[in-house]
Design a protein around this motif. Structure first.
Motif, PDB file in Angstrom:
ATOM      1  N   PRO A 249       0.817  -1.225   0.000  1.00 27.27           N
ATOM      2  CA  PRO A 249       0.000   0.000   0.000  1.00 27.27           C
ATOM      3  C   PRO A 249       0.847   1.270   0.000  1.00 27.27           C
ATOM      4  O   PRO A 249       0.419   2.319  -0.530  1.00 27.27           O
ATOM      5  N   LEU A 250       2.063   1.213   0.578  1.00 28.01           N
ATOM      6  CA  LEU A 250       2.917   2.395   0.561  1.00 28.01           C
ATOM      7  C   LEU A 250       3.362   2.736  -0.856  1.00 28.01           C
ATOM      8  O   LEU A 250       3.352   3.913  -1.267  1.00 28.01           O
ATOM      9  N   VAL A 251       3.752   1.711  -1.606  1.00 28.76           N
ATOM     10  CA  VAL A 251       4.151   1.937  -3.000  1.00 28.76           C
ATOM     11  C   VAL A 251       2.953   2.452  -3.800  1.00 28.76           C
ATOM     12  O   VAL A 251       3.083   3.357  -4.645  1.00 28.76           O
ATOM     13  N   ARG A 252       1.791   1.886  -3.513  1.00 28.19           N
ATOM     14  CA  ARG A 252       0.561   2.343  -4.198  1.00 28.19           C
ATOM     15  C   ARG A 252       0.318   3.823  -3.921  1.00 28.19           C
ATOM     16  O   ARG A 252      -0.008   4.602  -4.823  1.00 28.19           O
ATOM     17  N   PHE A 253       0.487   4.217  -2.628  1.00 30.86           N
ATOM     18  CA  PHE A 253       0.274   5.624  -2.271  1.00 30.86           C
ATOM     19  C   PHE A 253       1.289   6.533  -2.970  1.00 30.86           C
ATOM     20  O   PHE A 253       0.946   7.608  -3.461  1.00 30.86           O
ATOM     21  N   LEU A 254       2.560   6.079  -3.005  1.00 32.19           N
ATOM     22  CA  LEU A 254       3.593   6.897  -3.638  1.00 32.19           C
ATOM     23  C   LEU A 254       3.309   7.106  -5.127  1.00 32.19           C
ATOM     24  O   LEU A 254       3.536   8.204  -5.677  1.00 32.19           O
ATOM     25  N   ILE A 255       2.811   6.054  -5.775  1.00 33.62           N
ATOM     26  CA  ILE A 255       2.491   6.170  -7.209  1.00 33.62           C
ATOM     27  C   ILE A 255       1.408   7.217  -7.426  1.00 33.62           C
ATOM     28  O   ILE A 255       1.516   8.095  -8.298  1.00 33.62           O
ATOM     29  N   PHE A 256       0.346   7.127  -6.594  1.00 38.44           N
ATOM     30  CA  PHE A 256      -0.739   8.104  -6.725  1.00 38.44           C
ATOM     31  C   PHE A 256      -0.271   9.501  -6.320  1.00 38.44           C
ATOM     32  O   PHE A 256      -0.716  10.507  -6.903  1.00 38.44           O
ATOM     33  N   TYR A 257       0.626   9.587  -5.328  1.00 40.31           N
ATOM     34  CA  TYR A 257       1.126  10.873  -4.878  1.00 40.31           C
ATOM     35  C   TYR A 257       1.932  11.556  -5.974  1.00 40.31           C
ATOM     36  O   TYR A 257       1.810  12.772  -6.198  1.00 40.31           O
ATOM     37  N   ILE A 258       2.765  10.772  -6.675  1.00 36.72           N
ATOM     38  CA  ILE A 258       3.549  11.332  -7.782  1.00 36.72           C
ATOM     39  C   ILE A 258       2.634  11.820  -8.899  1.00 36.72           C
ATOM     40  O   ILE A 258       2.908  12.817  -9.570  1.00 36.72           O
ATOM     41  N   GLN A 259       1.515  11.114  -9.064  1.00 35.33           N
ATOM     42  CA  GLN A 259       0.551  11.505 -10.089  1.00 35.33           C
ATOM     43  C   GLN A 259      -0.355  12.645  -9.654  1.00 35.33           C
ATOM     44  O   GLN A 259      -1.233  13.059 -10.396  1.00 35.33           O
ATOM     45  N   GLY A 260      -0.152  13.134  -8.414  1.00 38.52           N
ATOM     46  CA  GLY A 260      -0.962  14.242  -7.906  1.00 38.52           C
ATOM     47  C   GLY A 260      -2.300  13.804  -7.331  1.00 38.52           C
ATOM     48  O   GLY A 260      -3.181  14.654  -7.129  1.00 38.52           O
ATOM     49  N   ARG A 261      -2.491  12.527  -7.065  1.00 37.21           N
ATOM     50  CA  ARG A 261      -3.755  12.048  -6.513  1.00 37.21           C
ATOM     51  C   ARG A 261      -3.577  11.440  -5.129  1.00 37.21           C
ATOM     52  O   ARG A 261      -4.358  10.607  -4.683  1.00 37.21           O
TER      53      ARG A 261
END
Length: 331
Positions: A249-261
């Motif tokens: 879930p941390l990697v998932r959050f980082l991916i969305f965070y980089i995408q601005g979401r």
């Protein structure tokens, strides 16, 4: 060299005379063979029948304590009686007594310190197909925990040296078979198995109420013993698994965070952080458990030395020991 055959009994007055009559009393390489019966609080006249049938020694427990406790009390009595080799077998003659010389042969040759009678559980005709599979699987699990190949881990037909008996500590209230093997393996004793024959069962097992009961108690015993002797490996494995789960879930959050979401996926961040924290805490618990494990080893060494001193005093007085030994206090 003195061999004592110990037989834990609970309400076995009907079958005990036949079992005792068939036990070998002369074995090549053994100077003296004696039989010790542990009466596990029987409500019939097991002790009287055992004495009449020729048992050399009898230990009577005041109450029914279970197979594991009876086995432990029997080992202590055998040590007090000066046994060099101890053979454990069943009162209902599940195992053929003619195989006792085969069982102790590796010990006499100096090749082993603990010998397990292998019933060939994978092809045992007296077992159901499900029980054969469970026995085979369970033996593989115990083999991994003990660090040695054991084809029949639940076999109660086994022979051990005095040294193994002195080092054996039974903590389980269910059965001694699995726990003592894991202990022996972790003590680096020389362990082997020999094929033995069995007789058709005379009655249903009193130890196992059903497959579910067998699985539950065996699993608890294996997990407890494995955690006791290899705590760092157990808790580190669990901790790393939790950390790996937390990274998802941390990697998932980082991916969305980089995408601005990232603002809409805070739950992934919280879940990942919780799993990481729990994972690291589990590893720390493993470190503490490993330190406790060292303390347990020190206590076992103290107990071993106390047993050595105690049995050194009694071994010289074996001939004065009465045939009906008192049970330990509280048993």
């Amino acid at each position: 060299m003195k061999l004592i055959i110990q037989i834990p009994c609970y309400n076995e007055a009907e079958v005990l005379p036949t079992t005792l009559r068939n036990l070998p009393r002369r074995i090549e390489g053994i100077e003296r063979v004696e039989v010790l019966v542990v009466d596990d609080g029987s409500t019939d006249n097991t002790a009287e029948v055992a004495r009449a049938a020729g048992a050399d020694h009898i230990v009577r427990l005041k109450r029914h304590a279970g197979l594991a406790e009876a086995f432990k009390v029997g080992l202590d009595a055998c040590l007090r009686l000066g046994a060099d080799i101890i053979v454990n077998t069943d009162a209902d003659e599940q195992y053929k007594p003619e195989d006792i010389p085969t069982l102790i042969a590796p010990i006499l040759r100096g090749e082993a310190e603990l010998v397990i009678g292998d019933r060939g559980v994978a092809e045992q005709p007296n077992f159901s197909p499900l029980k054969r599979r469970l026995q085979t699987w369970g033996s593989r699990v115990v083999s991994r925990a003990a660090g040695i190949p054991i084809p029949d881990a639940t076999s109660g037909f086994r022979a051990m040296t005095r040294e193994v008996a002195l080092r054996t500590n039974v903590l389980s209230h269910y059965s001694y078979t699995l726990e003592t093997l894991i202990q022996a393996g972790n003590h680096r004793f020389a362990i082997t198995s020999v094929p033995v024959r069995t007789n058709p069962p005379r009655r249903p097992s009193r130890l196992m109420k059903g497959i579910g009961d067998y699985l539950l108690n065996s699993a608890v015993t294996i997990v407890r013993a494995y955690t006791m002797y290899r705590p760092l490996r157990v808790f580190t494995t669990i901790g790393l698994a939790l950390i790996a789960l937390g990274m998802v879930p941390l990697v998932r959050f980082l991916i969305f965070y980089i995408q601005g979401r990232g603002s809409g996926n805070i739950q992934s961040l919280i879940l990942g952080a919780v799993l990481l924290i729990v994972g690291f805490q589990t590893i720390l618990i493993g470190l503490v458990a490993d330190l406790i494990n060292f303390n347990r080893k020190l206590l076992e060494e103290i107990l071993y030395r106390e047993r050595l001193q105690s049995n050194a005093h009694t071994k010289a007085e074996v001939t004065a020991v009465p045939p009906d030994l008192p049970s330990p206090p509280g048993v």
